[in-house]
Structure formats: structure tokens, C-alpha cells
Design an enzyme around this catalytic site. Structure first.
Site, PDB file in Angstrom:
ATOM      1  N   GLY A 118       5.261  -6.628  -1.255  1.00  0.00           N
ATOM      2  CA  GLY A 118       5.520  -5.889  -2.505  1.00  0.00           C
ATOM      3  C   GLY A 118       6.989  -5.974  -2.888  1.00  0.00           C
ATOM      4  N   GLY A 130       8.360  -5.014  -6.418  1.00  0.00           N
ATOM      5  CA  GLY A 130       8.109  -3.668  -6.943  1.00  0.00           C
ATOM      6  C   GLY A 130       9.390  -2.861  -7.040  1.00  0.00           C
ATOM      7  N   GLN A 131       9.239  -1.579  -7.356  1.00  0.00           N
ATOM      8  CA  GLN A 131      10.413  -0.721  -7.586  1.00  0.00           C
ATOM      9  C   GLN A 131      11.295  -0.631  -6.342  1.00  0.00           C
ATOM     10  OE1 GLN A 131       9.858   3.511  -7.869  1.00  0.00           O
ATOM     11  NE2 GLN A 131      11.745   3.844  -9.011  1.00  0.00           N
ATOM     12  N   ASP A 155       5.354 -11.290  -2.422  1.00  0.00           N
ATOM     13  CA  ASP A 155       4.730 -10.483  -3.476  1.00  0.00           C
ATOM     14  C   ASP A 155       3.519 -11.258  -3.978  1.00  0.00           C
ATOM     15  OD1 ASP A 155       5.909  -7.961  -5.298  1.00  0.00           O
ATOM     16  OD2 ASP A 155       4.406  -9.201  -6.321  1.00  0.00           O
ATOM     17  N   ILE A 156       2.592 -10.552  -4.593  1.00  0.00           N
ATOM     18  CA  ILE A 156       1.413 -11.222  -5.164  1.00  0.00           C
ATOM     19  C   ILE A 156       1.808 -11.996  -6.427  1.00  0.00           C
ATOM     20  CG2 ILE A 156       0.631  -9.251  -6.579  1.00  0.00           C
ATOM     21  CD1 ILE A 156      -2.257  -9.986  -5.533  1.00  0.00           C
ATOM     22  N   ARG A 157       2.939 -11.568  -7.046  1.00  0.00           N
ATOM     23  CA  ARG A 157       3.424 -12.244  -8.253  1.00  0.00           C
ATOM     24  C   ARG A 157       4.517 -13.242  -7.887  1.00  0.00           C
ATOM     25  NH1 ARG A 157       5.403  -6.985 -11.085  1.00  0.00           N
ATOM     26  NH2 ARG A 157       5.809  -6.551  -8.906  1.00  0.00           N
ATOM     27  N   TYR A 203      -4.838   8.362  -4.129  1.00  0.00           N
ATOM     28  CA  TYR A 203      -3.540   7.984  -3.562  1.00  0.00           C
ATOM     29  C   TYR A 203      -3.223   8.853  -2.343  1.00  0.00           C
ATOM     30  CZ  TYR A 203       1.583   7.091  -3.775  1.00  0.00           C
ATOM     31  OH  TYR A 203       2.890   6.760  -3.514  1.00  0.00           O
ATOM     32  N   LYS A 254      -2.697   7.899   1.515  1.00  0.00           N
ATOM     33  CA  LYS A 254      -1.437   8.170   2.222  1.00  0.00           C
ATOM     34  C   LYS A 254      -1.683   8.927   3.527  1.00  0.00           C
ATOM     35  CE  LYS A 254       1.516   6.033  -0.342  1.00  0.00           C
ATOM     36  NZ  LYS A 254       2.022   4.743   0.171  1.00  0.00           N
TER      37      LYS A 254
HETATM   38  C1  AKB Z   1       4.006   8.446  -7.540  1.00  0.00           C
HETATM   39  O1  AKB Z   1       4.354   9.229  -8.443  1.00  0.00           O
HETATM   40  O2  AKB Z   1       2.851   8.034  -7.405  1.00  0.00           O
HETATM   41  C2  AKB Z   1       5.041   8.023  -6.535  1.00  0.00           C
HETATM   42  C3  AKB Z   1       5.048   8.938  -5.351  1.00  0.00           C
HETATM   43  C4  AKB Z   1       5.696  10.254  -5.432  1.00  0.00           C
HETATM   44  O3  AKB Z   1       4.509   8.585  -4.341  1.00  0.00           O
HETATM   45  N1  AKB Z   1       6.335   7.974  -7.152  1.00  0.00           N
END
Ligand code: AKB
Length: 314
Positions: A8, A11-12, A34-36, A140, A144
Site C-alpha cells: 500500500g 496510499g496516505q 502497491d496494486i497501482r 472496518y 481491525k
Molecule cells: C478512517 O477514518 O477510516 C481512518 C481511521 C481512523 O482508521 N482514518
């Protein structure tokens, strides 16, 4: 940590982490993936196209460059994951287990970020402890928490040197975040420079933890270099630099752009995610176990963000 593979990398976090790691360990010792694809990245140092859902490809690249560390960043953020939960599961969990397997097979040190998204509505909201209730209500968050446990498992079961932090919202000017709930805290700076105004999709009074990217990068390097015997919470250290709501950013921006106007048009999906996360987290375990500290508060960060973005878009 001498030869590092980063997934990645465009990414950011990745786009700045690769630069920082190369400045410390040398250009050829950091393999950006990266995938890109990117011709520009190939000119800066080793770069390979890698889809983290293909374990064989991750293995081949890690083996051919003889890396000793993998930093796995490739993942979908919270708002995107909520739009495509099944895709998020496949990328976030599939990518994680694949890179952990490669770390196990090749005996690599391993870093991957968790997030404040690993907490949920039943978690204590203020000064959220390091060890507490984690029942997130987003895909998400589910990814996590499962990821934190999976990394602990690979350490306990196979002895893989896994390490990680729970990042708050990260604020930066090099690459856009994309698909997160905390992205407003980046957008507000660009719009302040361009329009002298911003419409926030997060409601007034919604506090979330935030951190400026230089602090986040320092934290990764510091944790990876820390004495392993001192780490009790290997994979999910709470770290934060500030707890802030949209008006806090507006007030900090107004010190530089007095005419700046903040308005609100709340997005119910992202607001619901934000409401399920802590207002502020406690980073004392990271401070005690490996010396975490942040150098940027909201005012120092704002001055730097506005200066760098003005320079970037002029
Ligand atoms: C998101 O907003 O999804 C991320 C995070 C806090 O994990 N920036």
C-alpha cells in the site's frame, strides 16, 4: 530492520513512510509495493506491483529482495469498507493473513496499523483505556479487531515479531486519505486555502482523536526499533496527538485565515461511524513501553498544513 517491504506504498501513509524509511535505511533497502503501478515511483527506488490478496506474489517479491521486515498498509478505510463490506473483508483480512504468512515463512518482522475504529459504541468514550471492551459496529472495526488478534496469534503461535498501533485520524498534505471517516480533517485545510470555506460532513461537537503524519511516521519507526522484551501490547498500542471536533480545526485555521467559514451538511453514514468511536484515547501504554510522544498539537499542525498546501497548489 534493514530491508523493508511496504504494501500500500502509494496510499496516505505509505507515500510518506517510504520516503522516511529511505532517508533512514537507504533507497535500495525500502521496496515500495502497491496494486497501482507508477513510473514516477520506479524512478525513486525499488517498486513492484503487488496485489496483497495474492499471497504467492507477496512471497515472491519479499523473497527476491531478501527483506527482513514487512510493513503492511494496504487496506480499505472505514467509509469505503461500509459501502463494500464483503470486498473490505477480502482485502483487509485476506491481505493481512497473506502478509502474515509470508512473514512467518521468511521470518520477517511485521508491522500493520490498527485504528480507533477497533472500538465501538460500548467502549468507554473518554480517555479510552489500552485494554477495554471492543465491540465495533462497522466492517472496518471488525477487520481491525480481528487483525489485532491475528497479529497476537502469529506472535504467540509462530514467534513472528508482530507490532502495531491504533492510529487515530491521520492528517497530511502529501497524499489524500480516501474513504475514511476522519478525512474531513484533511479536506478542511485544502478548502480553507482554495475557498476560504468548508462544509463538514461530520457534525459540530463530534470529537475524534487525530495526529499529524510526521508524528505517525516517527511512531512506526520508534515502535519497530523498540526493544522487543519491553513490549507487552505488541499489536494495538493506542496512540494519539489530539482530540478534536470540526470547530477546533476552524478556530485553528481562523488564526491564519480570519475570514474562514465552517458550515455543516452531515453525512449520516460517516456520522454514525464517528459516533461509535471514542472521543479521546489514552496512549500511556505506548508512552511507557516504547517512549511514544507526539510533537504536533492542532496549532502547530495547522500552521504547517496551511503553509505546505498553499505551496503545493499555487
Ligand atoms: C478512517 O477514518 O477510516 C481512518 C481511521 C481512523 O482508521 N482514518
Amino acid at each position: 530492520m534493514k530491508k523493508i517491504l511496504v504494501t500500500g506504498a502509494r496510499g496516505q501513509i505509505g507515500s510518506e513512510l517510504v520516503t522516511k524509511l529511505r532517508s533512514i535505511y537507504g533507497d535500495i533497502n525500502v521496496i515500495a509495493t502497491d496494486i497501482r503501478s507508477s513510473e514516477e515511483e520506479k524512478e525513486k527506488g525499488p517498486f513492484e506491483v503487488v496485489d496483497v490478496t495474492e499471497e504467492k506474489r507477496v512471497f515472491e517479491v519479499a523473497k527476491s529482495y531478501q527483506v527482513d521486515t514487512v510493513m503492511h498498509l494496504a487496506a480499505l478505510l472505514s467509509a469505503t469498507a461500509e459501502k463494500m463490506p464483503r470486498v473490505a473483508w477480502d482485502i483487509n483480512m485476506g491481505g493481512l493473513v497473506n502478509t502474515l504468512e509470508v512473514a512467518r515463512e521468511l521470518n520477517l518482522q511485521f508491522f500493520t496499523p490498527s485504528s480507533i475504529g477497533a472500538f465501538g459504541p460500548t467502549t468507554p468514550k473518554e480517555n479510552t483505556p489500552q485494554d477495554t471492551l471492543q465491540r465495533p459496529t462497522t466492517m472496518y472495526g471488525v477487520n481491525k479487531v480481528a487483525g489485532e488478534l491475528l497479529c497476537d496469534y502469529y506472535y504467540e503461535r509462530y514467534g513472528v515479531d508482530t507490532r502495531g498501533v491504533r492510529f487515530p485520524g491521520l492528517i497530511s498534505y502529501v497524499a489524500p486519505p480516501g474513504g475514511g471517516t476522519t478525512d474531513y480533517a484533511v479536506e478542511i485545510y485544502y478548502e480553507a486555502i482554495k475557498e476560504r470555506a468548508y462544509t463538514s460532513y461530520i457534525a459540530e461537537g463530534t470529537y475524534m482523536d487525530m495526529m499529524y503524519m510526521p508524528d505517525a511516521l516517527d511512531a512506526i519507526v520508534q515502535l519497530m526499533e523498540a526493544d522487543s522484551s519491553k513490549l507487552k501490547h505488541r499489536n494495538a498500542f493506542n496512540i494519539t496527538a489530539m482530540s478534536a471536533e470540526p470547530m477546533d480545526f476552524a478556530k485553528a485555521i481562523e488564526k491564519h485565515i480570519p475570514e474562514f467559514k465552517l458550515s455543516f451538511d452531515v453525512d449520516p453514514v460517516r456520522q454514525k461511524i464517528a459516533d461509535s468511536w471514542p472521543n479521546s484515547i489514552d496512549s500511556s501504554a505506548a508512552e511507557a513501553e516504547w517512549g511514544f510522544k507526539s510533537n504536533y498539537d492542532i496549532n502547530r499542525m495547522t500552521a504547517d498544513m496551511l503553509e505546505k498546501i498553499a505551496e503545493k497548489i499555487k
